[in-house]
Design a protein around this motif. Structure first.
Motif, PDB file in Angstrom:
ATOM      1  N   LEU A 218       0.828  -1.208   0.000  1.00  0.00           N
ATOM      2  CA  LEU A 218       0.000   0.000   0.000  1.00  0.00           C
ATOM      3  C   LEU A 218       0.863   1.259   0.000  1.00  0.00           C
ATOM      4  CD1 LEU A 218      -2.871  -0.920   2.504  1.00  0.00           C
ATOM      5  CD2 LEU A 218      -2.958  -0.883   0.016  1.00  0.00           C
ATOM      6  N   ALA A 219       1.940   1.240   0.788  1.00  0.00           N
ATOM      7  CA  ALA A 219       2.832   2.401   0.836  1.00  0.00           C
ATOM      8  C   ALA A 219       3.461   2.655  -0.523  1.00  0.00           C
ATOM      9  CB  ALA A 219       3.910   2.193   1.902  1.00  0.00           C
ATOM     10  N   ALA A 220       3.840   1.584  -1.222  1.00  0.00           N
ATOM     11  CA  ALA A 220       4.459   1.733  -2.537  1.00  0.00           C
ATOM     12  C   ALA A 220       3.451   2.210  -3.574  1.00  0.00           C
ATOM     13  CB  ALA A 220       5.089   0.410  -2.973  1.00  0.00           C
ATOM     14  N   VAL A 221       2.224   1.693  -3.502  1.00  0.00           N
ATOM     15  CA  VAL A 221       1.178   2.135  -4.430  1.00  0.00           C
ATOM     16  C   VAL A 221       1.001   3.649  -4.339  1.00  0.00           C
ATOM     17  CG1 VAL A 221      -1.303   2.091  -4.911  1.00  0.00           C
ATOM     18  CG2 VAL A 221      -0.073  -0.048  -4.492  1.00  0.00           C
ATOM     19  N   SER A 222       0.942   4.170  -3.121  1.00  0.00           N
ATOM     20  CA  SER A 222       0.721   5.601  -2.938  1.00  0.00           C
ATOM     21  C   SER A 222       1.981   6.422  -3.160  1.00  0.00           C
ATOM     22  CB  SER A 222       0.175   5.875  -1.527  1.00  0.00           C
ATOM     23  OG  SER A 222       1.090   5.431  -0.537  1.00  0.00           O
ATOM     24  N   SER A 223       3.076   6.052  -2.489  1.00  0.00           N
ATOM     25  CA  SER A 223       4.286   6.872  -2.512  1.00  0.00           C
ATOM     26  C   SER A 223       5.004   6.805  -3.858  1.00  0.00           C
ATOM     27  CB  SER A 223       5.237   6.425  -1.398  1.00  0.00           C
ATOM     28  OG  SER A 223       6.391   7.247  -1.358  1.00  0.00           O
ATOM     29  N   LEU A 224       5.348   5.603  -4.297  1.00  0.00           N
ATOM     30  CA  LEU A 224       6.076   5.467  -5.561  1.00  0.00           C
ATOM     31  C   LEU A 224       5.175   5.725  -6.765  1.00  0.00           C
ATOM     32  CD1 LEU A 224       8.286   2.356  -4.709  1.00  0.00           C
ATOM     33  CD2 LEU A 224       8.880   4.781  -4.580  1.00  0.00           C
ATOM     34  N   GLY A 225       3.878   5.456  -6.603  1.00  0.00           N
ATOM     35  CA  GLY A 225       2.943   5.753  -7.673  1.00  0.00           C
ATOM     36  C   GLY A 225       2.837   7.250  -7.925  1.00  0.00           C
ATOM     37  N   PHE A 226       2.697   8.044  -6.861  1.00  0.00           N
ATOM     38  CA  PHE A 226       2.626   9.501  -7.007  1.00  0.00           C
ATOM     39  C   PHE A 226       3.965  10.064  -7.481  1.00  0.00           C
ATOM     40  CE2 PHE A 226       2.099  13.779  -4.649  1.00  0.00           C
ATOM     41  CZ  PHE A 226       1.657  14.394  -5.810  1.00  0.00           C
ATOM     42  N   TYR A 227       5.064   9.484  -7.014  1.00  0.00           N
ATOM     43  CA  TYR A 227       6.392   9.930  -7.423  1.00  0.00           C
ATOM     44  C   TYR A 227       6.548   9.848  -8.949  1.00  0.00           C
ATOM     45  CZ  TYR A 227      11.517  10.070  -7.745  1.00  0.00           C
ATOM     46  OH  TYR A 227      12.818  10.390  -8.069  1.00  0.00           O
ATOM     47  N   THR A 228       5.963   8.818  -9.551  1.00  0.00           N
ATOM     48  CA  THR A 228       6.045   8.639 -11.003  1.00  0.00           C
ATOM     49  C   THR A 228       5.480   9.850 -11.744  1.00  0.00           C
ATOM     50  OG1 THR A 228       5.817   6.239 -10.719  1.00  0.00           O
ATOM     51  CG2 THR A 228       5.382   7.132 -12.924  1.00  0.00           C
ATOM     52  N   TYR A 229       4.443  10.475 -11.164  1.00  0.00           N
ATOM     53  CA  TYR A 229       3.750  11.561 -11.850  1.00  0.00           C
ATOM     54  C   TYR A 229       3.962  12.921 -11.181  1.00  0.00           C
ATOM     55  CZ  TYR A 229       1.413   7.625 -14.053  1.00  0.00           C
ATOM     56  OH  TYR A 229       1.166   6.469 -14.732  1.00  0.00           O
ATOM     57  N   LEU A 230       5.003  13.026 -10.380  1.00  0.00           N
ATOM     58  CA  LEU A 230       5.237  14.298  -9.689  1.00  0.00           C
ATOM     59  C   LEU A 230       5.506  15.425 -10.680  1.00  0.00           C
ATOM     60  CD1 LEU A 230       5.525  15.786  -7.013  1.00  0.00           C
ATOM     61  CD2 LEU A 230       7.942  15.151  -6.971  1.00  0.00           C
ATOM     62  N   PHE A 231       6.293  15.141 -11.738  1.00  0.00           N
ATOM     63  CA  PHE A 231       6.600  16.201 -12.694  1.00  0.00           C
ATOM     64  C   PHE A 231       5.358  16.691 -13.448  1.00  0.00           C
ATOM     65  CE2 PHE A 231       7.981  17.516 -17.032  1.00  0.00           C
ATOM     66  CZ  PHE A 231       8.443  18.767 -16.662  1.00  0.00           C
ATOM     67  N   PRO A 232       4.558  15.794 -14.069  1.00  0.00           N
ATOM     68  CA  PRO A 232       3.366  16.309 -14.753  1.00  0.00           C
ATOM     69  C   PRO A 232       2.397  17.012 -13.810  1.00  0.00           C
ATOM     70  CG  PRO A 232       3.379  13.905 -14.728  1.00  0.00           C
ATOM     71  CD  PRO A 232       4.734  14.355 -14.293  1.00  0.00           C
ATOM     72  N   MET A 354      -2.446   2.948 -11.880  1.00  0.00           N
ATOM     73  CA  MET A 354      -3.633   3.670 -11.434  1.00  0.00           C
ATOM     74  C   MET A 354      -3.508   5.163 -11.718  1.00  0.00           C
ATOM     75  SD  MET A 354      -4.612   1.817  -7.821  1.00  0.00           S
ATOM     76  CE  MET A 354      -5.373   0.204  -7.809  1.00  0.00           C
ATOM     77  N   GLY A 355      -2.296   5.699 -11.529  1.00  0.00           N
ATOM     78  CA  GLY A 355      -2.081   7.109 -11.841  1.00  0.00           C
ATOM     79  C   GLY A 355      -2.296   7.383 -13.317  1.00  0.00           C
ATOM     80  N   LEU A 368      -4.416  12.780  -7.984  1.00  0.00           N
ATOM     81  CA  LEU A 368      -3.173  12.031  -7.739  1.00  0.00           C
ATOM     82  C   LEU A 368      -2.772  12.049  -6.270  1.00  0.00           C
ATOM     83  CD1 LEU A 368      -1.091  13.072 -10.880  1.00  0.00           C
ATOM     84  CD2 LEU A 368      -1.692  10.726 -10.264  1.00  0.00           C
ATOM     85  N   PRO A 369      -2.531  13.233  -5.658  1.00  0.00           N
ATOM     86  CA  PRO A 369      -2.139  13.234  -4.244  1.00  0.00           C
ATOM     87  C   PRO A 369      -3.256  12.791  -3.305  1.00  0.00           C
ATOM     88  CG  PRO A 369      -2.460  15.478  -5.024  1.00  0.00           C
ATOM     89  CD  PRO A 369      -2.498  14.587  -6.235  1.00  0.00           C
ATOM     90  N   VAL A 370      -4.500  13.092  -3.668  1.00  0.00           N
ATOM     91  CA  VAL A 370      -5.617  12.674  -2.803  1.00  0.00           C
ATOM     92  C   VAL A 370      -5.761  11.163  -2.818  1.00  0.00           C
ATOM     93  CG1 VAL A 370      -8.123  12.773  -2.499  1.00  0.00           C
ATOM     94  CG2 VAL A 370      -6.846  14.858  -2.987  1.00  0.00           C
ATOM     95  N   PHE A 371      -5.621  10.559  -3.989  1.00  0.00           N
ATOM     96  CA  PHE A 371      -5.665   9.101  -4.083  1.00  0.00           C
ATOM     97  C   PHE A 371      -4.516   8.479  -3.291  1.00  0.00           C
ATOM     98  CE2 PHE A 371      -3.972   5.325  -6.314  1.00  0.00           C
ATOM     99  CZ  PHE A 371      -5.034   4.461  -6.128  1.00  0.00           C
ATOM    100  N   ALA A 372      -3.317   9.062  -3.423  1.00  0.00           N
ATOM    101  CA  ALA A 372      -2.155   8.556  -2.682  1.00  0.00           C
ATOM    102  C   ALA A 372      -2.399   8.653  -1.178  1.00  0.00           C
ATOM    103  CB  ALA A 372      -0.912   9.348  -3.064  1.00  0.00           C
TER     104      ALA A 372
END
Length: 387
Positions: A218-232, A354-355, A368-372
């Motif tokens: 769960l931590a990876a889904v939220s943290s690393l998932g949001f990290y993938t799209y931090l730039f956009p 998911m992102g 994105l951040p709310v889902f995370a």
């Protein structure tokens, strides 16, 4: 497993951390080297990108299989063999004259890296006093974070001047130094419970272990998932129209180094389960702060981004230590740690997928951040139920 050594062997942990530094560098630098590699081998960028894919799959999926097959009474040999394979594979990568050779060498580098980290963490907890166990794990995770944050940009800078092979040579040299240090300083570790493969696989029926792995997922889904799209996200007009993401990634990485190291001292005073709960709650709050601050001024997000990096990397210290504790009398601690790494890679892939749906359906980017935040808060509630 039984604690076999004392403080005098903490030096071995530093050598394991050096190997983790080279591992962290190797895990992330290939993505930055893709244009150089593509140019040298004259292949498509799509094919070149598979170098990242094969390393990741070998690391996240192949390493638990190898760890499960390794005999527990040969842990030092297993650690040194994994590090030697990693060292040689990176050296061959640097010398590769055909893309197929480079591809195969990245496969073996990924397997060696995954096996090395899992066994390294397990062994580190046996060569120090019990109260230093969390500190030993944090030292290793700090080494990996430093390899990502410091090693990758330094390697890219050098490779832009000397060629992509320079980074592979650097990684290989660091791995070789760690190998030499561990060969002479790491004692023979006793006390790992010898099990058959079927006995090891019963670990998958251990509810305590599965819960820990689920929290990591769960931590990876939220943290690393949001990290993938931090730039956009930050590049969008609604959240600052940031053109250069590098400072934000640096702050995230520096936070990761600090969190990985400092959490070892906190782990001495706070139980692993409670520490994990705190980290999950902080992550949830941090993700909610980012869109509000970005609306005002994107540079204000540097504060929550530092916290995000710190607690995100720190989480794996109590998680891995708890896995070791849970399997201490049953055996299979090193396999549990390997499965934890797989959970992180799987969670990252799920989060990224998911992102991507948010972009596909053209939903608002604040999703994105709310889902995370929502996902990691579910992890917090689930963790609290067991405390």
């Amino acid at each position: 497993m039984v604690k076999t050594q004392n403080n005098s062997n903490f030096l071995a942990v530093y050598f394991i951390a050096i190997g983790a530094f080279s591992l962290g560098m190797s895990s992330y630098i290939t993505a930055g080297l893709l244009p150089l590699i593509q140019h040298d081998f004259n292949v498509s960028i799509t094919l070149t990108a598979q170098l990242v894919t094969v390393f990741t799959l070998a690391y996240g999926l192949g390493s638990p299989v190898i760890v499960a097959l390794l005999p527990e009474n040969k842990q030092k040999l297993g650690l040194l063999s994994a590090l030697f394979i990693f060292f040689i594979a990176n050296f061959i990568s640097a010398l590769a004259t055909h893309f197929s050779i480079l591809f195969i060498s990245r496969l073996f580098a990924g397997i060696g890296a995954g096996v090395y980290l899992a066994i390294g963490i397990a062994i580190a907890t046996t060569v120090v006093n019990p109260q230093q166990r969390g500190q030993a794990i944090s030292m290793i995770m700090g080494g990996m974070a430093a390899g990502t944050v410091l090693g990758v940009p330094i390697g890219l800078l050098i490779s832009n001047q000397l060629g992509w092979q320079a980074s592979m040579y650097m990684i290989s040299v660091l791995g070789g130094l760690a190998f030499i240090g561990l060969y002479f300083k790491l004692p023979q570790v006793q006390g790992f419970k010898v099990q058959s493969l079927s006995e090891k696989l019963r670990l998958l029926q251990d509810r305590s272990v599965l819960k820990i792995l689920f929290i990591s997922l769960l931590a990876a889904v939220s943290s690393l998932g949001f990290y993938t799209y931090l730039f956009p996200f930050l590049n969008s007009v609604d959240f600052g129209a940031v053109q250069n993401i590098t400072p934000f990634l640096w702050f995230w990485g520096v936070g990761g180094i600090l969190g990985s190291i400092l959490v070892g001292y906190v782990a001495k005073r706070v139980s692993n389960k409670r520490l994990t709960s705190w980290i999950m709650l902080i992550l949830s709050i941090v993700f909610l702060l980012i869109p509000f601050l970005a609306k005002w001024n994107p540079w204000l997000t540097l504060v929550p981004i530092v916290l995000w990096g710190a607690v995100g990397w720190a989480l794996q210290v109590p998680q891995n230590e708890q896995l070791i504790i849970e399997r201490e009398q049953k055996g299979g601690g090193e396999l549990a740690v390997a499965l934890n790494e797989s959970a992180l890679y799987l969670g990252s892939a799920i989060g990224a997928g998911m992102g991507g749906l948010i972009f596909y359906f053209n939903w608002p980017l604040w999703y994105l951040p709310v889902f995370a935040s929502f996902i990691v808060f579910l992890g917090f509630i689930y963790q609290m139920k067991g405390n």
